[in-house]
Design a protein around this motif. Structure first.
Motif, PDB file in Angstrom:
ATOM      1  N   LEU A 225      78.345   6.376  35.483  1.00 36.13           N
ATOM      2  CA  LEU A 225      78.553   4.963  35.765  1.00 36.13           C
ATOM      3  C   LEU A 225      77.267   4.178  35.518  1.00 36.13           C
ATOM      4  N   ARG A 226      77.406   2.894  35.223  1.00 28.53           N
ATOM      5  CA  ARG A 226      76.236   2.052  34.997  1.00 28.53           C
ATOM      6  C   ARG A 226      75.535   1.788  36.324  1.00 28.53           C
ATOM      7  N   THR A 227      74.283   2.219  36.405  1.00 28.70           N
ATOM      8  CA  THR A 227      73.530   2.101  37.654  1.00 28.70           C
ATOM      9  C   THR A 227      73.431   0.652  38.121  1.00 28.70           C
ATOM     10  N   ALA A 228      73.126  -0.254  37.197  1.00 27.86           N
ATOM     11  CA  ALA A 228      72.948  -1.660  37.578  1.00 27.86           C
ATOM     12  C   ALA A 228      74.228  -2.258  38.144  1.00 27.86           C
ATOM     13  N   GLN A 229      75.375  -1.826  37.643  1.00 28.74           N
ATOM     14  CA  GLN A 229      76.626  -2.341  38.171  1.00 28.74           C
ATOM     15  C   GLN A 229      76.894  -1.806  39.574  1.00 28.74           C
ATOM     16  N   LEU A 230      76.573  -0.529  39.802  1.00 31.66           N
ATOM     17  CA  LEU A 230      76.734   0.042  41.137  1.00 31.66           C
ATOM     18  C   LEU A 230      75.835  -0.671  42.145  1.00 31.66           C
ATOM     19  N   ILE A 231      74.565  -0.876  41.759  1.00 28.73           N
ATOM     20  CA  ILE A 231      73.627  -1.569  42.652  1.00 28.73           C
ATOM     21  C   ILE A 231      74.073  -3.010  42.870  1.00 28.73           C
ATOM     22  N   SER A 232      74.567  -3.648  41.818  1.00 33.58           N
ATOM     23  CA  SER A 232      75.027  -5.036  41.944  1.00 33.58           C
ATOM     24  C   SER A 232      76.172  -5.155  42.939  1.00 33.58           C
TER      25      SER A 232
END
Length: 256
Positions: A225-232
């Protein structure tokens, strides 16, 4: 938009890159804005200067460390590249985490309110991000997928050669400016409790970043999964919960 030169100029055989110039400019403007705002919140300018003194190296280290951790397969094989920040590879989420830690520690030492300091400095963050994102343009990184839209930029892909892609750095720069403007408007018309600007920023920035990240081709990944999307997504929840908590505290008359 033409293919840019990442080097602004050379002095004494040392290359001075646009990436570094823009990050420095972003920090200077954020500092100037925070100093101008400090009196409104009863924060000493010396405290703001101290914060930025520790913040500047912390966000670079935090942003780089975050990036290196999620690209460890590459950097473990190329350890000399770990400190090569001029080649790109700074993750803003790592910088935000580092900045929050520095702020909490400094406020404890100086015995000032963390939320008050956050209200002073937070508007400068999206303003600085809007400027710093242009460093990605000069480094030909953080771009999106191939497109034929009229505002596409040309980048040199190692496999495909010159291709036209989404300028995702531009999308985020524009979004950051909108977040900056809305924070100031919110502060003037609707803000009721200290700390609201911090949680509002986390929520608004993350909404834009989630969608823009979906267009990028260089995303850091975690478990597919895209890390930045998870953090967002996590920060959207934190921001919304934080605003709810502050307003609830306000309605009960509790001191924060």
């Amino acid at each position: 938009m033409p293919t840019p030169d990442p080097v602004a100029f050379t002095i004494f055989n040392i290359e001075v890159r646009w990436y570094g110039i823009l990050i420095a400019l972003a920090l200077v403007l954020a500092l100037a804005l925070a100093c101008r705002r400090s009196g409104r919140y009863g924060v000493k300018q010396d405290d703001v200067l101290d914060f930025f003194l520790f913040l500047t190296p912390a966000i670079v280290v935090g942003a780089r460390l975050y990036y290196v951790i999620f690209e460890w397969d590459y950097y473990s094989a190329h350890p000399s590249e770990i400190i090569a920040v001029w080649h790109g590879g700074l993750a803003i989420h790592g910088g935000i985490i580092a900045g929050v830690i520095v702020g909490i520690v400094l406020c404890r030492v100086k015995k000032i309110s963390f939320f008050t300091l956050a209200d002073v400095v937070i508007p400068g963050l999206p303003l600085g991000q809007a400027i710093g994102r242009w460093g990605n343009y000069f480094n030909q990184e953080a771009h999106g997928v191939i497109t034929d839209l009229p505002w596409a930029i040309t980048v040199n892909d190692p496999k495909l050669g010159a291709i036209r892609v989404h300028p995702t750095f531009l999308y985020e720069s524009i979004w950051d400016l909108l977040v900056f403007a809305f924070l100031l408007l919110y502060e003037k018309r609707w803000k009721k409790e200290k700390g609201e600007l911090l949680f509002l920023y986390l929520m608004l920035y993350s909404v834009g970043r989630f969608f823009i990240e979906g267009l990028r081709t260089d995303s850091l990944m975690f478990l597919g999964l895209r890390t930045a999307q998870l953090i967002s997504l996590a920060l959207i929840v934190v921001g919304a919960a934080g605003l709810f908590w502050l307003r609830r505290k306000k309605s009960k008359g509790s001191e924060i």
